[in-house]
Design a protein around this motif. Structure first.
Motif, PDB file in Angstrom:
ATOM      1  N   ASP A  77     -12.688  27.791 -17.259  1.00  0.00           N
ATOM      2  CA  ASP A  77     -11.387  27.218 -16.905  1.00  0.00           C
ATOM      3  C   ASP A  77     -10.323  28.297 -16.721  1.00  0.00           C
ATOM      4  N   GLY A  78     -10.750  29.431 -16.158  1.00  0.00           N
ATOM      5  CA  GLY A  78      -9.813  30.500 -15.843  1.00  0.00           C
ATOM      6  C   GLY A  78      -9.395  31.356 -17.015  1.00  0.00           C
ATOM      7  N   VAL A  79      -9.958  31.130 -18.204  1.00  0.00           N
ATOM      8  CA  VAL A  79      -9.560  31.868 -19.404  1.00  0.00           C
ATOM      9  C   VAL A  79     -10.760  32.646 -19.942  1.00  0.00           C
ATOM     10  N   TRP A  80     -10.534  33.933 -20.210  1.00  0.00           N
ATOM     11  CA  TRP A  80     -11.578  34.770 -20.785  1.00  0.00           C
ATOM     12  C   TRP A  80     -11.529  34.706 -22.306  1.00  0.00           C
ATOM     13  N   ARG A  81     -12.686  34.551 -22.921  1.00  0.00           N
ATOM     14  CA  ARG A  81     -12.840  34.694 -24.370  1.00  0.00           C
ATOM     15  C   ARG A  81     -13.846  35.812 -24.628  1.00  0.00           C
ATOM     16  N   LEU A 291     -15.140  41.144 -12.068  1.00  0.00           N
ATOM     17  CA  LEU A 291     -15.585  39.795 -11.720  1.00  0.00           C
ATOM     18  C   LEU A 291     -14.434  38.933 -11.224  1.00  0.00           C
ATOM     19  N   ASP A 292     -13.261  39.062 -11.840  1.00  0.00           N
ATOM     20  CA  ASP A 292     -12.098  38.288 -11.372  1.00  0.00           C
ATOM     21  C   ASP A 292     -11.796  38.596  -9.909  1.00  0.00           C
ATOM     22  N   SER A 353     -16.997  29.819 -13.683  1.00  0.00           N
ATOM     23  CA  SER A 353     -17.418  30.487 -14.919  1.00  0.00           C
ATOM     24  C   SER A 353     -17.900  31.903 -14.590  1.00  0.00           C
ATOM     25  N   ALA A 354     -17.694  32.817 -15.531  1.00  0.00           N
ATOM     26  CA  ALA A 354     -18.141  34.197 -15.355  1.00  0.00           C
ATOM     27  C   ALA A 354     -18.508  34.761 -16.715  1.00  0.00           C
TER      28      ALA A 354
END
Length: 507
Positions: A77-81, A291-292, A353-354
């Motif tokens: 969802d556009g957020v990296w963890r 990746l972004d 997703s990435a």
């Protein structure tokens, strides 16, 4: 008088009894002392950093996968963890910890080619003959190979220079660097001498991508590393992604490579093979930037992800990047591996997703990365160490001790099938038994074999050495030819010590 009567058992001579008691005591002591030294699969040390939920998810998916340090980044969802496991350079692993990238770097080399083509600095149909006009290629089909075909693994070149197979064997056995000192000139010479099949199709080649890097350098008049920095890494802000062609150039705080048994190994250093991923280091932060930018099309050379050639069932390859359809899900990805590091980067265009995964291990992380992206792929086994290596491990642990036990109980008079023992042979057998124990400790399949087997081997070896040594005063120096016997034993000892050094030499 009865025909048969019981005969009292003849007691063992005191010297023999003492010898067996001493051997048993030595075996017990060796077994106890070897317990803290017993091998086992790599396991990360504390602490665990970053997102708790991601760390738990990673642990569940990894299972018994062996590694000493690991960095994970997941975009949803556009957020990296992010999450980190273990330590590197004395500090906890974070998204800024440098790891070797291995062949993940091929994506950057492919993007550099795509950028140069897009800017009109290199034509799409440029061939090796165009890039190296002064080089004679033994195979004219190779000379006509385009740079795009090199990047897409369509050249037919072998993975590495086949003439160096023997030269690279010793570094692999000693966990050294099989690419050490190889230059761009070595790459060109290896390719120029190669013969390729007609219509080769997809064939993964480190040699081919390394040649591509030097071809772009020759055509632009700019060294490969500077060209990559100026055209790809700099615009993306990937300041922590570097090419280290010497130990002094390895980034501070780097996660040093280790194998699946947790044994420290050498990084790879090679200016010539750097475009294919030797000598290259990056961080989770830099690779998430990559990746972004690739996923949204803003990266220089983002067109490298577009499929150009078939690469096997369900997979196509662009310039470096691979696209695979797995269970209806398309994933753009690349993996990487060196002597002691594995990496995986990928994204799913449909879901956004990435994932970025880097770890110090010799077991690939592809399945783990794919599953984080939601792909329906089988979980990777805890180790790729198979039944053959398992059987060899057991043999190495026990063979030396069993042989020494046989030597220690062999008749001093000897027979044609069981020649009498002698001092030179006893020393040789003892050193060999210790060497194969060291080899088993370092190279054994300890993700599958219980470490207690190595402890048993150490105890059995101590038992055999002590049993054989107890007969030392009664043994001759050697048997057979007076000069040949000691010479053969000396060569055996030298060989065994070499094996032990290969297994135990610090990297």
């Amino acid at each position: 008088m009865p025909l048969l009567q019981d005969t009292p058992e003849t007691p063992a001579p005191p010297a023999r009894r003492r010898r067996w008691i001493a051997a048993a005591a030595a075996a017990l002591a060796a077994g106890l002392l070897s317990l803290p030294l017993a091998p086992g699969p790599a396991r990360p040390a504390d602490p665990v950093t970053g997102d708790t939920a991601l760390a738990e998810q990673a642990r569940e998916l990894l299972g018994d996968h062996p590694y000493t340090a690991l960095s994970v980044a997941l975009r949803e969802d556009g957020v990296w963890r992010t999450a980190g496991f273990g330590e590197a350079g004395g500090a906890p692993v974070t998204p800024d910890t440098p790891f070797e990238t291995g062949s993940v770097h091929k994506t950057l080399t492919g993007m550099l080619l795509a950028e140069l083509i897009e800017e009109g600095e290199i034509a799409a149909g440029t061939t090796l003959a165009d890039a190296f006009p002064d080089t004679h290629f033994a195979d004219p089909d190779l000379a006509a190979t385009t740079l795009e075909e090199l990047s897409g693994h369509q050249s037919g070149l072998p993975s590495t220079d086949p003439s160096r197979a023997l030269a690279g064997l010793l570094p692999l056995l000693s966990r050294g660097d099989p690419y050490a000192g190889l230059t761009a000139e070595d790459v060109i010479a290896a390719a120029a001498a190669a013969e390729v099949p007609e219509s080769p199709g997809y064939g993964y080649s480190n040699l081919g991508v390394s040649l591509l890097g030097e071809a772009m350098a020759r055509l632009t008049g700019t060294p490969y590393q500077r060209l990559l920095d100026e055209r790809v890494l700099g615009p993306l802000g990937m300041d922590a992604t570097v090419v280290a062609t010497a130990p002094a150039e390895v980034p501070d705080g780097a996660a040093w490579p280790h194998d699946a048994n947790g044994v420290r190994v050498s990084p790879w250093y090679s200016a010539g093979y750097a475009p294919s991923g030797t000598s290259t280091w990056s961080t989770g932060t830099d690779l998430t930037r990559l990746l972004d930018a690739v996923a949204d099309g803003s990266a220089p050379g983002a067109a490298a992800t577009e499929p150009r050639f078939p690469a096997g069932e369900g997979t196509e390859v662009g310039l470096g990047w691979h696209r695979s359809r797995i269970g209806g899900e398309e994933i753009v990805w690349h993996n990487g591996g060196t002597g002691g590091t594995r990496a995986f980067v990928g994204y799913a265009p449909a879901t956004g997703s990435a994932v970025v995964v880097t770890g110090t291990t010799t077991e690939f992380l592809d399945s783990f990365g794919m599953r984080l992206l939601g792909a329906d792929v089988p979980a990777a086994p805890g180790s790729g160490q198979g039944p053959v290596l398992t059987a060899v491990t057991a043999l190495l642990c026990l063979a030396g001790g069993l042989f020494l036990l046989e030597v220690g109980t062999r008749r001093l008079s000897g027979t044609r099938l069981r020649p009498a023992p002698h001092r030179a042979g006893t020393v040789s057998a003892s050193v060999s038994a210790l060497a194969v124990l060291a080899l088993a400790h370092s190279w054994g399949a300890w993700a599958l074999v219980p470490p207690a087997l190595w402890t048993l081997g150490a105890a059995l070896t101590a038992f055999g050495i002590t049993l054989a040594a107890g007969r030392w005063p009664r043994l001759p120096l050697t048997r057979g030819h007076r000069a040949l016997g000691p010479a053969v034993s000396g060569l055996s000892i030298a060989f065994s010590l070499t094996l032990a050094c290969l297994a135990l030499w610090p990297r």
